[in-house]
Design an enzyme around this catalytic site. Structure first.
Site, mmCIF file in Angstrom:
data_model
loop_
_atom_site.group_PDB
_atom_site.id
_atom_site.type_symbol
_atom_site.label_atom_id
_atom_site.label_comp_id
_atom_site.label_asym_id
_atom_site.label_seq_id
_atom_site.Cartn_x
_atom_site.Cartn_y
_atom_site.Cartn_z
ATOM 1 N N ARG A 25 0.823 -1.215 0.000
ATOM 2 C CA ARG A 25 0.000 0.000 0.000
ATOM 3 C C ARG A 25 0.856 1.264 0.000
ATOM 4 N NH1 ARG A 25 -4.020 -1.764 4.658
ATOM 5 N NH2 ARG A 25 -5.198 -3.401 3.620
ATOM 6 N N ARG A 49 -3.293 6.392 1.131
ATOM 7 C CA ARG A 49 -3.875 7.544 1.838
ATOM 8 C C ARG A 49 -2.933 8.241 2.803
ATOM 9 N NH1 ARG A 49 -9.033 4.959 4.447
ATOM 10 N NH2 ARG A 49 -7.709 3.100 4.375
ATOM 11 N N ARG A 61 -6.669 11.475 -5.638
ATOM 12 C CA ARG A 61 -7.914 10.738 -5.373
ATOM 13 C C ARG A 61 -9.105 11.695 -5.428
ATOM 14 N NH1 ARG A 61 -12.238 9.479 -3.843
ATOM 15 N NH2 ARG A 61 -12.911 7.825 -2.407
ATOM 16 N N ASP A 118 -6.979 -2.638 -7.272
ATOM 17 C CA ASP A 118 -7.667 -3.248 -6.140
ATOM 18 C C ASP A 118 -7.848 -4.730 -6.434
ATOM 19 O OD1 ASP A 118 -10.403 -4.001 -4.571
ATOM 20 O OD2 ASP A 118 -9.379 -2.348 -3.582
ATOM 21 N N TYR A 129 -15.009 -12.325 -0.346
ATOM 22 C CA TYR A 129 -15.763 -11.116 -0.669
ATOM 23 C C TYR A 129 -16.959 -11.423 -1.564
ATOM 24 C CZ TYR A 129 -11.952 -8.309 1.268
ATOM 25 O OH TYR A 129 -11.024 -7.742 2.110
#
Length: 356
Positions: free
Chosen positions: A27, A31, A40, A77, A154
């Site tokens: 990652r 963020r 973003r 992703d 998921y």
């Protein structure tokens, strides 16, 4: 293909001599970086960012412009594959990913098809090609996918989960259905990773985020067996250069030996296991990647350097180590602390490679 100016990451994965231990962060484009948050915001939404090859390239390269990292990883992703299989991926603020059409019965599984890599996932391949071109050989580019079991969690749950009730319920009650689902996902993931390699990825990583929630017998049957199938059909050489494959099961310390025999080139290790123990158990079969606790980066710069030194000492001298966090970097981490971490790895690891 541009000649690589820094290939120590690939050499370490192949257990070849390096001058310093290579380092990248899971990652690393994310963020915690203000420049990422600005891009973003410009994109409009997370998936709009993923689906825009130019912006995906921009955020992939942002951490390389800030830190002397030894690899770039595609910004995307893991849920792009099930989305392309027709499940309708969407994100809810503060709640994470959801699917409009979860896969919970035989009809839903039979209706799944392996997506076309250019028609359905062309935006990912365009991003890989764009990033590869813009890197100009600076560092290698890592492609990735979620593991079949992780994607299945998921797809069956319909989003994130804390107790895995629906996916484990299917596994225990209808193992035949679960195997059918995993087989379809495996075909899709293998095609997806090979398409990324064709587009320019120079290494690939399989993220088995949820393999660690399984019992030993179920891990072998429902997770590792399918990752092994993928590794068997991956393209492992392009233009005379090996394309290494990294396998990472979070919480997978119980099964290192089995993972090392899967056909991968390297194992990602989380922070719950010492690298000394991992190295002793797998020998020279595979390289190791890891494994600083991401929360270490909340500490002072001096403590970060001390923790880096401890991880380097745990692995010891010799090649075959790629330094990383034991999982993804947290969004609240001070970017300056991430810089201390990266510089400490290069600075403190030189002596471990002096005799190579």
């Amino acid at each position: 293909m541009a000649r690589l100016k820094n290939d120590r990451f690939l050499r370490a994965l192949c257990r070849e001599p390096v001058d310093v231990t290579p380092v990248w962060m899971m990652r690393q484009a994310g963020r915690y970086l203000p420049e990422y948050r600005a891009t973003r915001s410009k994109a409009g939404s997370f998936m709009d960012l993923c689906r825009n090859p130019d912006l995906a390239c921009e955020v992939t390269i942002q951490p390389l412009d800030r830190y002397p990292l030894d690899a770039a990883i595609l910004f995307s992703d893991i849920l792009t594959v099930p989305d392309a299989m027709g499940l309708g991926l969407y994100f809810t603020e503060g709640e994470g990913p959801h699917f409009e059409r979860p896969v919970r019965d035989e009809a839903a599984i039979e209706g799944l098809a392996v997506p076309d890599m250019e028609d359905d996932l062309g935006y990912v391949m365009d991003a890989v090609r764009t990033i590869h071109r813009e890197l100009q050989g600076r560092v290698p580019l890592i492609g990735f996918s979620g593991s079949p079991w992780t994607l299945a969690t998921y797809m069956v749950e319909g989003g994130g989960t804390k107790n895995f009730s629906k996916v484990k319920g299917m596994m225990f009650d209808r193992p035949d259905l679960m195997h059918r689902l995993l087989s379809k996902i495996t075909d899709a993931v293998a095609a997806y990773l090979n398409a990324q390699i064709d587009a320019g990825a120079q290494a690939v990583m399989i993220f088995d985020t949820w393999g660690g929630v399984l019992t030993p017998q179920h891990y072998e049957a429902f997770s590792l067996a399918y990752m092994r199938q993928i590794l068997q059909v991956l393209k492992r050489e392009v233009e005379g250069r090996k394309v290494p494959a990294i396998l990472f099961t979070k919480g997978g310390g119980l099964w290192l030996e089995q993972m090392a025999d899967s056909g991968c080139d390297a194992l990602g290790i989380d922070w719950t296991l010492s690298l000394a123990d991992a190295r002793r158990r797998v020998g020279d079969r595979v390289a190791l990647q890891g494994n600083l606790d991401p929360c270490t980066l909340y500490a002072s710069p001096q403590r970060i350097r001390e923790a880096v030194a401890q991880v380097l000492a745990s692995f010891g001298k010799g090649s075959g180590h790629v330094f990383n966090l034991g999982h993804g970097i947290h969004p609240e981490i001070d970017p300056e602390h991430a810089g201390v971490f990266v510089e400490a790895v290069h600075d403190l690891s030189r002596d471990y490679h002096a005799e190579e």
